[in-house]
Design a protein around this motif. Sequence first.
Motif, PDB file in Angstrom:
ATOM      1  N   ARG A 164       0.826  -1.050   0.086  1.00 23.71           N
ATOM      2  CA  ARG A 164       0.184  -0.161  -0.004  1.00 23.71           C
ATOM      3  C   ARG A 164       0.967   1.083  -0.118  1.00 23.71           C
ATOM      4  O   ARG A 164       0.598   2.178  -0.570  1.00 23.71           O
ATOM      5  CB  ARG A 164      -0.914  -0.115   1.313  1.00 23.71           C
ATOM      6  CG  ARG A 164      -1.715   1.352   1.116  1.00 23.71           C
ATOM      7  CD  ARG A 164      -2.963   0.965   2.067  1.00 23.71           C
ATOM      8  NE  ARG A 164      -3.849   2.134   2.179  1.00 23.71           N
ATOM      9  CZ  ARG A 164      -5.106   2.347   2.573  1.00 23.71           C
ATOM     10  NH1 ARG A 164      -5.598   1.289   3.318  1.00 23.71           N
ATOM     11  NH2 ARG A 164      -5.719   3.350   2.614  1.00 23.71           N
ATOM     12  N   SER A 165       2.080   1.215   0.864  1.00 23.88           N
ATOM     13  CA  SER A 165       2.757   2.312   0.531  1.00 23.88           C
ATOM     14  C   SER A 165       4.174   1.862   1.116  1.00 23.88           C
ATOM     15  O   SER A 165       4.503   0.542   1.456  1.00 23.88           O
ATOM     16  CB  SER A 165       2.358   3.563   1.845  1.00 23.88           C
ATOM     17  OG  SER A 165       2.864   2.895   3.141  1.00 23.88           O
ATOM     18  N   GLU A 166       5.197   2.612   0.935  1.00 26.62           N
ATOM     19  CA  GLU A 166       6.629   2.523   1.350  1.00 26.62           C
ATOM     20  C   GLU A 166       6.794   2.335   2.862  1.00 26.62           C
ATOM     21  O   GLU A 166       7.660   1.299   3.139  1.00 26.62           O
ATOM     22  CB  GLU A 166       7.326   3.571   0.903  1.00 26.62           C
ATOM     23  CG  GLU A 166       7.285   4.860   1.569  1.00 26.62           C
ATOM     24  CD  GLU A 166       7.832   5.867   1.072  1.00 26.62           C
ATOM     25  OE1 GLU A 166       8.495   6.871   1.854  1.00 26.62           O
ATOM     26  OE2 GLU A 166       7.839   6.059  -0.463  1.00 26.62           O
ATOM     27  N   LEU A 167       5.859   2.545   3.701  1.00 29.09           N
ATOM     28  CA  LEU A 167       5.821   2.472   5.042  1.00 29.09           C
ATOM     29  C   LEU A 167       5.869   0.826   5.573  1.00 29.09           C
ATOM     30  O   LEU A 167       6.291   0.425   6.653  1.00 29.09           O
ATOM     31  CB  LEU A 167       4.747   3.041   5.884  1.00 29.09           C
ATOM     32  CG  LEU A 167       4.977   4.658   5.991  1.00 29.09           C
ATOM     33  CD1 LEU A 167       3.920   5.321   6.627  1.00 29.09           C
ATOM     34  CD2 LEU A 167       6.322   4.932   6.463  1.00 29.09           C
ATOM     35  N   VAL A 168       5.354   0.030   4.667  1.00 27.92           N
ATOM     36  CA  VAL A 168       5.326  -1.461   4.971  1.00 27.92           C
ATOM     37  C   VAL A 168       6.322  -1.958   5.105  1.00 27.92           C
ATOM     38  O   VAL A 168       6.542  -2.430   5.931  1.00 27.92           O
ATOM     39  CB  VAL A 168       4.124  -2.184   3.615  1.00 27.92           C
ATOM     40  CG1 VAL A 168       4.014  -3.661   4.223  1.00 27.92           C
ATOM     41  CG2 VAL A 168       2.932  -1.619   3.670  1.00 27.92           C
ATOM     42  N   SER A 169       7.175  -1.890   4.131  1.00 19.71           N
ATOM     43  CA  SER A 169       8.477  -2.327   4.190  1.00 19.71           C
ATOM     44  C   SER A 169       9.490  -1.534   5.040  1.00 19.71           C
ATOM     45  O   SER A 169      10.217  -2.439   5.619  1.00 19.71           O
ATOM     46  CB  SER A 169       9.275  -2.715   2.968  1.00 19.71           C
ATOM     47  OG  SER A 169       9.272  -1.590   2.305  1.00 19.71           O
ATOM     48  N   ARG A 170       9.328  -0.316   5.052  1.00 14.45           N
ATOM     49  CA  ARG A 170      10.124   0.240   6.219  1.00 14.45           C
ATOM     50  C   ARG A 170       9.986  -0.059   7.557  1.00 14.45           C
ATOM     51  O   ARG A 170      11.188   0.065   8.323  1.00 14.45           O
ATOM     52  CB  ARG A 170       9.995   1.743   5.705  1.00 14.45           C
ATOM     53  CG  ARG A 170      11.017   2.641   6.579  1.00 14.45           C
ATOM     54  CD  ARG A 170      10.676   4.281   6.621  1.00 14.45           C
ATOM     55  NE  ARG A 170      11.639   4.925   7.387  1.00 14.45           N
ATOM     56  CZ  ARG A 170      11.496   6.326   7.509  1.00 14.45           C
ATOM     57  NH1 ARG A 170      10.415   6.927   6.829  1.00 14.45           N
ATOM     58  NH2 ARG A 170      12.022   6.796   8.707  1.00 14.45           N
ATOM     59  N   CYS A 171       8.826   0.076   7.889  1.00 15.66           N
ATOM     60  CA  CYS A 171       8.601  -0.459   9.337  1.00 15.66           C
ATOM     61  C   CYS A 171       9.098  -1.925   9.494  1.00 15.66           C
ATOM     62  O   CYS A 171       9.570  -2.094  10.784  1.00 15.66           O
ATOM     63  CB  CYS A 171       6.989  -0.106   9.629  1.00 15.66           C
ATOM     64  SG  CYS A 171       6.304   1.400   9.692  1.00 15.66           S
ATOM     65  N   ILE A 172       8.734  -2.963   8.731  1.00 19.83           N
ATOM     66  CA  ILE A 172       9.326  -4.199   9.048  1.00 19.83           C
ATOM     67  C   ILE A 172      10.966  -4.007   9.222  1.00 19.83           C
ATOM     68  O   ILE A 172      11.304  -4.876   9.915  1.00 19.83           O
ATOM     69  CB  ILE A 172       8.907  -5.071   8.117  1.00 19.83           C
ATOM     70  CG1 ILE A 172       7.435  -5.256   8.004  1.00 19.83           C
ATOM     71  CG2 ILE A 172       9.598  -6.627   7.975  1.00 19.83           C
ATOM     72  CD1 ILE A 172       6.576  -6.092   6.868  1.00 19.83           C
ATOM     73  N   ASP A 173      11.581  -3.325   8.217  1.00 23.10           N
ATOM     74  CA  ASP A 173      13.025  -3.291   8.392  1.00 23.10           C
ATOM     75  C   ASP A 173      13.527  -2.487   9.416  1.00 23.10           C
ATOM     76  O   ASP A 173      14.485  -3.029  10.117  1.00 23.10           O
ATOM     77  CB  ASP A 173      13.512  -2.692   7.172  1.00 23.10           C
ATOM     78  CG  ASP A 173      13.472  -3.234   5.717  1.00 23.10           C
ATOM     79  OD1 ASP A 173      13.433  -4.699   5.995  1.00 23.10           O
ATOM     80  OD2 ASP A 173      13.402  -2.665   4.555  1.00 23.10           O
TER      81      ASP A 173
END
Length: 148
Positions: free
Chosen positions: A122-131
Motif C-alpha cells: 500500500r505504501s513504502e511504510l510497509v517494508s520500512r517499518c518491517i526493516d
Amino acid sequence: MRWTPHATVACIVEQDGRFLLVEEISSGRHVINQPAGHLEQGESFIDAAKRETLEETGWLVEPEALLGLYTYTAPANGVTYHRFCFIARALASVPDAVLDEGIIGPLWLTRDEIAARQPELRSELVSRCIDDYLSGTRYPLDFIQETA
C-alpha cells in the motif's frame, strides 16, 4: 484552509519469522498493508492499535513496544498521515471474526515474500517499518503520554 494531518496506528506482528499483514482493496486497487487505521475520538493509541488489528485481521494482539512515529504523504490524494507504529505480540485468532469492509483477509508472510510482492504494498511504510523492526528499533510504550 488549515493543513490537518491524519493520526493513524499500525502494528508489526511477527510470529515464527512471518509478519501479519492485511490484504485489502484500497481505491479500487488490491494492496497489502500492516493492520492499520485511524485513531478514533477519545481512543488511546494503544487501544486503537488493538482495535484496528482485530477489525482488519481477526487477531487479538498486545502491543509491547513503540516502533516509531512515521510521516507519510500519499501521492494519490496528498493527505499526510502521522503513523504510530507498534510492535505487538499475537495472542489469538478470533474464529469467524467480521472484518472491515474492503478487507480480503490476513496474510502471514516472510520478509522475502513481502519483498517479492513489493508492487502490491500500500505504501513504502510497509517494508520500512518491517526493516526498522528487524534492525532492533524499539521504544517503551510509556514514551507515549496520553491524558485521560
